[in-house]
Design a protein around this motif. Structure first.
Motif, PDB file in Angstrom:
ATOM      1  N   ILE A  11     -24.901 -29.079 -34.013  1.00 42.68           N
ATOM      2  CA  ILE A  11     -24.846 -28.866 -32.571  1.00 42.68           C
ATOM      3  C   ILE A  11     -25.766 -27.710 -32.182  1.00 42.68           C
ATOM      4  O   ILE A  11     -26.041 -26.823 -32.991  1.00 42.68           O
ATOM      5  CB  ILE A  11     -23.412 -28.582 -32.084  1.00 42.68           C
ATOM      6  N   ALA A  13     -26.678 -25.094 -28.598  1.00 41.07           N
ATOM      7  CA  ALA A  13     -26.270 -24.710 -27.250  1.00 41.07           C
ATOM      8  C   ALA A  13     -26.981 -23.432 -26.839  1.00 41.07           C
ATOM      9  O   ALA A  13     -27.334 -22.599 -27.684  1.00 41.07           O
ATOM     10  CB  ALA A  13     -24.755 -24.499 -27.194  1.00 41.07           C
ATOM     11  N   VAL A  26     -30.902 -19.687 -28.107  1.00 39.09           N
ATOM     12  CA  VAL A  26     -30.344 -21.007 -28.407  1.00 39.09           C
ATOM     13  C   VAL A  26     -29.838 -20.942 -29.833  1.00 39.09           C
ATOM     14  O   VAL A  26     -30.578 -20.562 -30.751  1.00 39.09           O
ATOM     15  CB  VAL A  26     -31.399 -22.124 -28.263  1.00 39.09           C
TER      16      VAL A  26
END
Length: 91
Positions: A11, A13, A26
């Motif tokens: 993942i 984000a 990030v």
């Protein structure tokens, strides 16, 4: 963990708060984090060392000069491989 998320997912984000700023962070965590780092910058950096790198698009053109830090699992805050990109731009 949400029902549709697997423990094998990687993942990413945005880790900086909303608003304007010079740098955005990030973070990426999971088993493919180093593969994505390799694909974006052409290298895997030494663990726990902030390193200057160029992020390239699919054609190989440099799109940003970033500072990237790699944290090898299980010695990271998620227990997985983690890559942190400090990029230009604040949104």
């Amino acid at each position: 963990m949400t029902p549709d998320m697997q423990s094998t997912d990687t993942i990413a984000a945005i880790a900086t708060p909303p608003g304007s700023g010079a740098i955005s962070v990030v973070r990426m965590s999971g088993p493919q984090a180093t593969a994505v780092l390799q694909a974006c910058t052409g290298k895997v950096t030494q663990a726990r060392r902030a390193t200057l790198a160029h992020v390239r698009d699919a054609r190989g053109q440099v799109i940003d000069e970033v500072v990237v830090t790699y944290f090898a699992g299980p010695a990271s805050y998620t227990g997985e491989d983690v890559v942190e990109f400090s990029c230009h731009g604040g949104r």
